[in-house]
Design an enzyme around this catalytic site. Sequence first.
Site, mmCIF file in Angstrom:
data_model
loop_
_atom_site.group_PDB
_atom_site.id
_atom_site.type_symbol
_atom_site.label_atom_id
_atom_site.label_comp_id
_atom_site.label_asym_id
_atom_site.label_seq_id
_atom_site.Cartn_x
_atom_site.Cartn_y
_atom_site.Cartn_z
ATOM 1 N N GLU A 94 0.884 -1.218 0.018
ATOM 2 C CA GLU A 94 0.146 0.133 -0.108
ATOM 3 C C GLU A 94 0.994 1.209 0.076
ATOM 4 O OE1 GLU A 94 -2.573 1.577 -0.634
ATOM 5 O OE2 GLU A 94 -4.012 1.149 0.584
ATOM 6 N N ASP A 95 0.334 2.298 -0.603
ATOM 7 C CA ASP A 95 1.130 3.434 -0.504
ATOM 8 C C ASP A 95 1.093 4.208 0.905
ATOM 9 O OD1 ASP A 95 -1.484 4.213 -0.660
ATOM 10 O OD2 ASP A 95 -1.266 5.682 -2.412
ATOM 11 N N ASP A 98 -3.461 5.135 6.570
ATOM 12 C CA ASP A 98 -3.936 6.156 7.437
ATOM 13 C C ASP A 98 -5.318 5.802 8.425
ATOM 14 O OD1 ASP A 98 -6.028 6.442 5.315
ATOM 15 O OD2 ASP A 98 -5.056 8.575 4.900
ATOM 16 N N PHE A 147 -1.723 15.968 4.799
ATOM 17 C CA PHE A 147 -2.042 15.525 3.271
ATOM 18 C C PHE A 147 -0.733 15.637 2.318
ATOM 19 C CE2 PHE A 147 -4.040 14.924 -0.785
ATOM 20 C CZ PHE A 147 -5.021 13.780 -0.496
ATOM 21 N N ARG A 160 1.150 12.369 -8.758
ATOM 22 C CA ARG A 160 1.513 10.991 -8.500
ATOM 23 C C ARG A 160 2.934 10.785 -9.242
ATOM 24 N NH1 ARG A 160 -2.512 7.431 -6.948
ATOM 25 N NH2 ARG A 160 -4.782 8.179 -7.924
#
Length: 170
Positions: A94-95, A98, A147, A160
Amino acid sequence: MAIETYISQEKIESRIKELARQIDQDFGGEEVVVVGVLNGAFIFVADLIRQMKSPVYFDFIGASSYKGTESTGKITITKDIKVDIKGKNVVLVEDIVDTGLTISELNVLLKEREPKSIKLATLLHKPAKTAHPVSIDYLGFEIEDKFVIGYGLDFDGRYRELPYIGIYNG
Protein backbone atom coordinates in the site's frame (compact mmCIF):
# COMPACT_ATOMS: atom_id res chain seq x y z
CA MET A 1 1.59 26.21 -6.29
CA ALA A 2 4.85 25.45 -4.47
CA ILE A 3 5.00 21.97 -2.99
CA GLU A 4 7.06 21.54 0.17
CA THR A 5 9.27 18.42 0.12
CA TYR A 6 8.42 16.20 3.07
CA ILE A 7 10.46 13.05 2.26
CA SER A 8 13.20 13.33 -0.36
CA GLN A 9 13.66 11.03 -3.33
CA GLU A 10 17.00 9.88 -1.87
CA LYS A 11 15.45 8.93 1.49
CA ILE A 12 12.69 6.99 -0.29
CA GLU A 13 15.18 5.09 -2.47
CA SER A 14 17.37 4.19 0.51
CA ARG A 15 14.43 2.98 2.61
CA ILE A 16 13.02 0.86 -0.23
CA LYS A 17 16.38 -0.96 -0.56
CA GLU A 18 16.23 -1.73 3.17
CA LEU A 19 12.63 -2.98 2.93
CA ALA A 20 13.48 -5.22 -0.06
CA ARG A 21 16.40 -6.78 1.88
CA GLN A 22 14.11 -7.40 4.85
CA ILE A 23 11.46 -9.06 2.68
CA ASP A 24 14.07 -11.23 0.93
CA GLN A 25 15.47 -12.30 4.31
CA ASP A 26 12.03 -13.10 5.73
CA PHE A 27 11.05 -15.33 2.79
CA GLY A 28 14.45 -17.00 2.36
CA GLY A 29 14.34 -17.33 -1.42
CA GLU A 30 10.73 -18.55 -1.65
CA GLU A 31 8.50 -16.97 -4.29
CA VAL A 32 6.58 -13.92 -3.14
CA VAL A 33 3.32 -12.72 -4.66
CA VAL A 34 3.37 -8.94 -4.40
CA VAL A 35 -0.12 -7.43 -4.54
CA GLY A 36 -0.07 -3.69 -5.04
CA VAL A 37 -3.05 -1.52 -4.17
CA LEU A 38 -3.97 0.73 -7.10
CA ASN A 39 -3.54 3.43 -7.92
CA GLY A 40 -1.23 4.90 -5.32
CA ALA A 41 1.15 1.98 -4.74
CA PHE A 42 2.20 1.41 -8.36
CA ILE A 43 5.48 3.35 -8.15
CA PHE A 44 6.35 1.86 -4.75
CA VAL A 45 5.65 -1.67 -6.06
CA ALA A 46 7.82 -1.13 -9.15
CA ASP A 47 10.76 0.20 -7.15
CA LEU A 48 10.38 -2.43 -4.41
CA ILE A 49 10.31 -5.48 -6.68
CA ARG A 50 13.30 -4.20 -8.67
CA GLN A 51 15.29 -4.23 -5.41
CA MET A 52 14.13 -7.70 -4.31
CA LYS A 53 16.21 -10.82 -4.99
CA SER A 54 13.35 -13.26 -4.23
CA PRO A 55 11.38 -14.70 -7.13
CA VAL A 56 8.41 -12.34 -7.53
CA TYR A 57 5.00 -12.59 -9.14
CA PHE A 58 3.04 -9.38 -8.93
CA ASP A 59 -0.51 -8.29 -9.51
CA PHE A 60 -2.63 -5.33 -8.56
CA ILE A 61 -5.90 -4.90 -6.72
CA GLY A 62 -7.91 -1.73 -7.03
CA ALA A 63 -9.63 -0.33 -3.97
CA SER A 64 -10.96 3.10 -3.28
CA SER A 65 -12.15 4.80 -0.12
CA TYR A 66 -11.28 8.46 -0.78
CA LYS A 67 -12.99 11.41 -2.39
CA GLY A 68 -10.70 14.42 -2.48
CA THR A 69 -8.81 14.58 0.82
CA GLU A 70 -11.38 12.68 2.93
CA SER A 71 -12.13 8.99 3.46
CA THR A 72 -15.68 7.98 2.54
CA GLY A 73 -15.71 5.33 5.27
CA LYS A 74 -16.29 2.40 2.90
CA ILE A 75 -14.19 0.67 0.27
CA THR A 76 -15.02 -0.33 -3.24
CA ILE A 77 -13.04 -3.00 -5.12
CA THR A 78 -12.41 -1.56 -8.57
CA LYS A 79 -10.06 -4.33 -9.84
CA ASP A 80 -9.39 -7.78 -8.42
CA ILE A 81 -6.22 -9.84 -8.69
CA LYS A 82 -6.03 -12.59 -11.29
CA VAL A 83 -3.43 -14.79 -9.58
CA ASP A 84 -4.52 -17.65 -7.32
CA ILE A 85 -2.79 -16.96 -3.98
CA LYS A 86 -3.81 -20.18 -2.21
CA GLY A 87 -0.76 -21.61 -0.45
CA LYS A 88 1.48 -18.71 -1.53
CA ASN A 89 3.43 -16.03 0.33
CA VAL A 90 1.72 -12.69 -0.22
CA VAL A 91 3.00 -9.19 0.46
CA LEU A 92 0.21 -6.64 0.20
CA VAL A 93 1.74 -3.29 -0.77
CA GLU A 94 0.00 0.00 0.00
CA ASP A 95 1.12 3.58 -0.51
CA ILE A 96 -0.25 4.91 2.79
CA VAL A 97 -2.11 3.56 5.80
CA ASP A 98 -4.04 6.31 7.51
CA THR A 99 -7.49 5.23 8.76
CA GLY A 100 -6.57 1.58 8.12
CA LEU A 101 -9.97 0.86 6.59
CA THR A 102 -8.83 -0.09 3.08
CA ILE A 103 -5.99 -2.32 4.21
CA SER A 104 -8.01 -4.09 6.92
CA GLU A 105 -10.78 -4.86 4.42
CA LEU A 106 -8.29 -6.06 1.79
CA ASN A 107 -6.54 -8.21 4.40
CA VAL A 108 -9.84 -9.99 5.17
CA LEU A 109 -10.57 -10.46 1.46
CA LEU A 110 -7.13 -11.94 0.73
CA LYS A 111 -7.07 -14.19 3.84
CA GLU A 112 -10.29 -15.81 2.59
CA ARG A 113 -8.23 -17.04 -0.39
CA GLU A 114 -5.99 -19.10 1.93
CA PRO A 115 -2.47 -17.81 1.25
CA LYS A 116 0.46 -19.48 3.04
CA SER A 117 1.25 -16.12 4.59
CA ILE A 118 0.22 -12.51 4.17
CA LYS A 119 2.31 -9.52 5.19
CA LEU A 120 1.77 -5.82 4.76
CA ALA A 121 4.24 -3.33 3.32
CA THR A 122 3.36 0.34 3.27
CA LEU A 123 5.45 3.29 2.27
CA LEU A 124 3.73 5.62 4.75
CA HIS A 125 1.75 5.27 7.97
CA LYS A 126 -0.21 8.08 9.58
CA PRO A 127 -0.86 6.81 13.15
CA ALA A 128 -2.83 9.90 14.18
CA LYS A 129 -5.61 8.91 11.72
CA THR A 130 -5.70 5.16 12.41
CA ALA A 131 -9.22 4.04 13.31
CA HIS A 132 -8.83 0.43 12.11
CA PRO A 133 -5.56 -0.90 13.58
CA VAL A 134 -3.51 -3.06 11.21
CA SER A 135 -0.24 -4.89 11.63
CA ILE A 136 2.42 -3.38 9.36
CA ASP A 137 5.30 -5.76 8.66
CA TYR A 138 7.35 -3.49 6.40
CA LEU A 139 7.08 0.25 7.03
CA GLY A 140 8.79 2.93 5.00
CA PHE A 141 8.04 6.02 7.06
CA GLU A 142 5.73 7.07 9.88
CA ILE A 143 4.38 10.54 9.15
CA GLU A 144 2.43 13.34 10.80
CA ASP A 145 -1.22 14.01 10.02
CA LYS A 146 -0.62 15.95 6.80
CA PHE A 147 -2.12 15.42 3.36
CA VAL A 148 0.79 14.20 1.24
CA ILE A 149 1.26 13.84 -2.50
CA GLY A 150 3.88 12.50 -4.87
CA TYR A 151 5.57 9.16 -5.42
CA GLY A 152 2.23 7.64 -6.42
CA LEU A 153 0.05 9.55 -3.95
CA ASP A 154 -2.35 12.02 -5.47
CA PHE A 155 -4.85 14.76 -4.99
CA ASP A 156 -7.78 13.98 -7.32
CA GLY A 157 -5.48 12.14 -9.74
CA ARG A 158 -2.72 14.76 -9.87
CA TYR A 159 0.88 14.87 -8.55
CA ARG A 160 1.52 11.09 -8.60
CA GLU A 161 4.57 11.64 -10.83
CA LEU A 162 6.59 13.60 -8.27
CA PRO A 163 9.76 11.65 -7.32
CA TYR A 164 9.42 12.69 -3.65
CA ILE A 165 6.67 12.97 -1.03
CA GLY A 166 5.38 16.52 -0.69
CA ILE A 167 2.85 18.28 1.49
CA TYR A 168 -0.28 19.40 -0.33
CA ASN A 169 -1.34 22.89 0.68
CA GLY A 170 -4.14 23.31 -1.89
